[in-house]
Design a protein around this motif. Structure first.
Motif, mmCIF file in Angstrom:
data_model
loop_
_atom_site.group_PDB
_atom_site.id
_atom_site.type_symbol
_atom_site.label_atom_id
_atom_site.label_comp_id
_atom_site.label_asym_id
_atom_site.label_seq_id
_atom_site.Cartn_x
_atom_site.Cartn_y
_atom_site.Cartn_z
ATOM 1 N N ALA A 20 0.844 -1.200 0.000
ATOM 2 C CA ALA A 20 0.000 0.000 0.000
ATOM 3 C C ALA A 20 0.877 1.247 0.000
ATOM 4 C CB ALA A 20 -0.911 -0.008 1.222
ATOM 5 N N SER A 21 0.304 2.339 -0.447
ATOM 6 C CA SER A 21 1.056 3.599 -0.555
ATOM 7 C C SER A 21 1.436 4.141 0.822
ATOM 8 C CB SER A 21 0.192 4.624 -1.293
ATOM 9 O OG SER A 21 0.837 5.874 -1.302
ATOM 10 N N GLY A 22 2.721 4.425 1.006
ATOM 11 C CA GLY A 22 3.135 5.211 2.157
ATOM 12 C C GLY A 22 3.921 4.535 3.248
ATOM 13 N N LYS A 45 4.813 5.771 -2.383
ATOM 14 C CA LYS A 45 4.389 6.888 -1.545
ATOM 15 C C LYS A 45 3.702 7.906 -2.446
ATOM 16 C CE LYS A 45 4.275 9.745 1.881
ATOM 17 N NZ LYS A 45 3.281 9.455 2.920
ATOM 18 N N THR A 46 2.665 8.533 -1.986
ATOM 19 C CA THR A 46 1.985 9.537 -2.817
ATOM 20 C C THR A 46 2.946 10.663 -3.185
ATOM 21 O OG1 THR A 46 -0.179 9.100 -1.853
ATOM 22 C CG2 THR A 46 0.137 11.270 -2.849
ATOM 23 N N LEU A 60 3.676 9.807 14.187
ATOM 24 C CA LEU A 60 3.063 8.505 14.477
ATOM 25 C C LEU A 60 2.652 8.468 15.936
ATOM 26 C CD1 LEU A 60 5.460 5.892 12.764
ATOM 27 C CD2 LEU A 60 3.183 6.584 11.985
ATOM 28 N N ASN A 127 -4.859 9.603 -5.107
ATOM 29 C CA ASN A 127 -5.142 9.668 -3.672
ATOM 30 C C ASN A 127 -6.129 10.796 -3.420
ATOM 31 O OD1 ASN A 127 -5.168 9.799 -0.918
ATOM 32 N ND2 ASN A 127 -2.944 10.002 -0.666
ATOM 33 N N LYS A 162 -8.471 6.095 -5.033
ATOM 34 C CA LYS A 162 -8.320 5.642 -3.641
ATOM 35 C C LYS A 162 -9.360 6.342 -2.775
ATOM 36 C CE LYS A 162 -5.141 4.438 0.009
ATOM 37 N NZ LYS A 162 -3.758 4.269 0.412
ATOM 38 N N ASN A 189 -8.209 4.296 2.304
ATOM 39 C CA ASN A 189 -7.205 5.007 3.072
ATOM 40 C C ASN A 189 -7.439 4.779 4.580
ATOM 41 O OD1 ASN A 189 -5.123 6.968 3.637
ATOM 42 N ND2 ASN A 189 -5.573 7.826 1.624
ATOM 43 N N THR A 190 -6.716 5.505 5.394
ATOM 44 C CA THR A 190 -6.937 5.449 6.850
ATOM 45 C C THR A 190 -8.259 6.140 7.184
ATOM 46 O OG1 THR A 190 -5.706 7.509 7.011
ATOM 47 C CG2 THR A 190 -4.468 5.482 7.390
ATOM 48 N N SER A 213 -4.739 3.278 11.052
ATOM 49 C CA SER A 213 -4.482 2.121 10.182
ATOM 50 C C SER A 213 -4.190 0.916 11.057
ATOM 51 C CB SER A 213 -3.284 2.415 9.281
ATOM 52 O OG SER A 213 -2.116 2.608 10.065
ATOM 53 N N THR A 240 -7.742 -2.684 1.082
ATOM 54 C CA THR A 240 -6.622 -2.246 1.923
ATOM 55 C C THR A 240 -7.152 -1.747 3.259
ATOM 56 O OG1 THR A 240 -5.472 -1.513 -0.075
ATOM 57 C CG2 THR A 240 -4.621 -0.701 2.025
ATOM 58 N N GLY A 241 -6.571 -2.257 4.329
ATOM 59 C CA GLY A 241 -6.931 -1.774 5.659
ATOM 60 C C GLY A 241 -6.854 -2.884 6.683
ATOM 61 N N GLY A 242 -5.778 -2.879 7.465
ATOM 62 C CA GLY A 242 -5.695 -3.788 8.600
ATOM 63 C C GLY A 242 -5.269 -5.207 8.295
ATOM 64 N N VAL A 262 -1.268 -4.100 1.646
ATOM 65 C CA VAL A 262 -0.663 -4.277 2.973
ATOM 66 C C VAL A 262 0.186 -3.040 3.255
ATOM 67 C CG1 VAL A 262 0.867 -5.701 4.385
ATOM 68 C CG2 VAL A 262 -0.618 -6.780 2.681
ATOM 69 N N GLY A 263 -0.167 -2.302 4.315
ATOM 70 C CA GLY A 263 0.544 -1.073 4.631
ATOM 71 C C GLY A 263 1.244 -1.157 5.971
#
Ligand SMILES: Cc1cc2nc3c(=O)[nH]c(=O)nc-3n(C[C@H](O)[C@H](O)[C@H](O)COP(=O)(O)O)c2cc1C
Length: 310
Positions: A20-22, A45-46, A60, A127, A162, A189-190, A213, A240-242, A262-263
């Motif tokens: 996944a992006s980022g 990454k975007t 974070l 995005n 996205k 996305n998140t 996320s 995408t997510g989790g 997968v992020g």
């Protein structure tokens, strides 16, 4: 042996796992962890037209069963990406999806055109849904989504829109993206979250809100993927997510995801994308399922009982 390969968006993917992006930046560090050619694709990454420094630290924060980030689209800008980063990505032997964002739809269209004439890109991801930058998120509204996507589809690369799990009407937004010419959807996305530092009594992030996320997001992302698959049977979906385990990846595919993003899982555990790929193959063989593709969306078709009957 089970067959993991699948074709979507006019692209042949070696397997369903997509970075996944980022969370893993441009993915270059991961090349020393495993064979990128085993993965379905790497989403960059975007990138934006000009370099972006991103948000102040901290970027974070922990959350129960997840991560909150407020990175703010830190990236070196389109030109540096094309000159310095893309040539290195092309040597990795995997499909390359370039994620991009913009200040407005005209700029988005301009970036899409530029990327569209750049060699070595397999697909674009617009995005529309970053919660960590100034301005509104186009993915929260169908009309804006249509205009932004429409501005980006006058070029030849397939475009993924996205989307945001925060959207109140994600099916309406997805339909607008498809009307605008999107070839598929990344969902998503998140979701917006925040934390307060109870020692200072202040929000942890300078911009107050961040994006959640990781495993906490899984049931939300699954619900959105399921609803979209039910409404839009033939549309390619990157779920995408989790996803941090084989079970979660299977759930995502069964809910309707063709490819599985997968992020955070790869940020925390860089070996995860390869482990998921190997575990998926072992699981399919154990179930005597010859092709990954047959389990996609099976939750809508009577479950694994039907897969086994085919
Ligand atoms: C540190 C971090 C940075 C991210 N950067 C981006 C980004 O630049 N562009 C984007 O579309 N999504 C970005 N995301 C969102 C992820 O691509 C993904 O949609 C989200 O994290 C949910 O998947 P996950 O639970 O597997 O991480 C970022 C997420 C994290 C945690």
């Amino acid at each position: 042996m089970a067959r993991l390969e699948l074709g979507r968006l006019g692209v042949a993917f070696a397997g369903p796992v997509v970075l996944a992006s980022g969370p893993v930046g441009f993915g270059l560090e991961l090349a020393s962890v495993g064979d990128m050619g085993r993965l379905g694709a790497l989403t960059t990454k975007t990138i934006t037209r000009l370099p972006r420094a991103g948000n102040p630290a901290p970027r974070l924060a922990d959350a129960p069963a997840g991560t909150l980030n407020s990175v703010g689209l830190t990236n070196p800008g389109l030109e540096a990406f094309r000159e310095r980063i893309l040539p290195k990505l092309q040597d990795l032997g995997t499909r390359i999806i370039v994620s991009f964002a913009a200040a407005d739809e005209e700029e988005a269209g301009w970036i899409a055109q530029e990327l569209g004439r750049t060699e070595g890109i397999d697909a674009l991801e617009l995005n529309l849904s970053c919660p960590n930058v100034e301005g509104t998120r186009p993915a929260l509204e169908a009309g804006m989504t249509f205009r932004w996507v429409r501005a980006c589809t006058d070029q030849t690369l397939p475009l993924l829109a996205k989307l945001s799990p925060d959207s109140q009407d994600i099916v309406g937004v997805a339909e607008a993206a498809l009307r605008g010419g999107a070839a598929g959807l990344t969902v998503g996305n998140t979701i917006q979250g925040t934390r307060i530092d109870w020692n200072t009594g202040l929000p942890v992030f300078a911009r107050v809100f961040g994006g959640l996320s990781g495993p906490a997001l899984l049931p939300v992302a699954l619900a959105k993927v399921f609803a979209l698959r039910a409404a839009l049977p033939g549309v390619p979906i990157v779920g995408t997510g989790g996803v941090t385990s084989l079970g979660a990846m299977l759930e995502m595919a069964m809910a309707g995801a063709d490819l599985v993003g997968v992020g955070t899982g790869a940020m925390v555990d860089p070996d995860l994308p390869w482990r998921l790929t190997a575990e998926l193959e072992t699981w399919l063989v154990g179930r005597e399922i010859a092709r990954y593709e047959t389990i996609i969306s099976c939750a809508h078709r009577g479950g694994l009982a039907v897969v086994h009957g085919t």
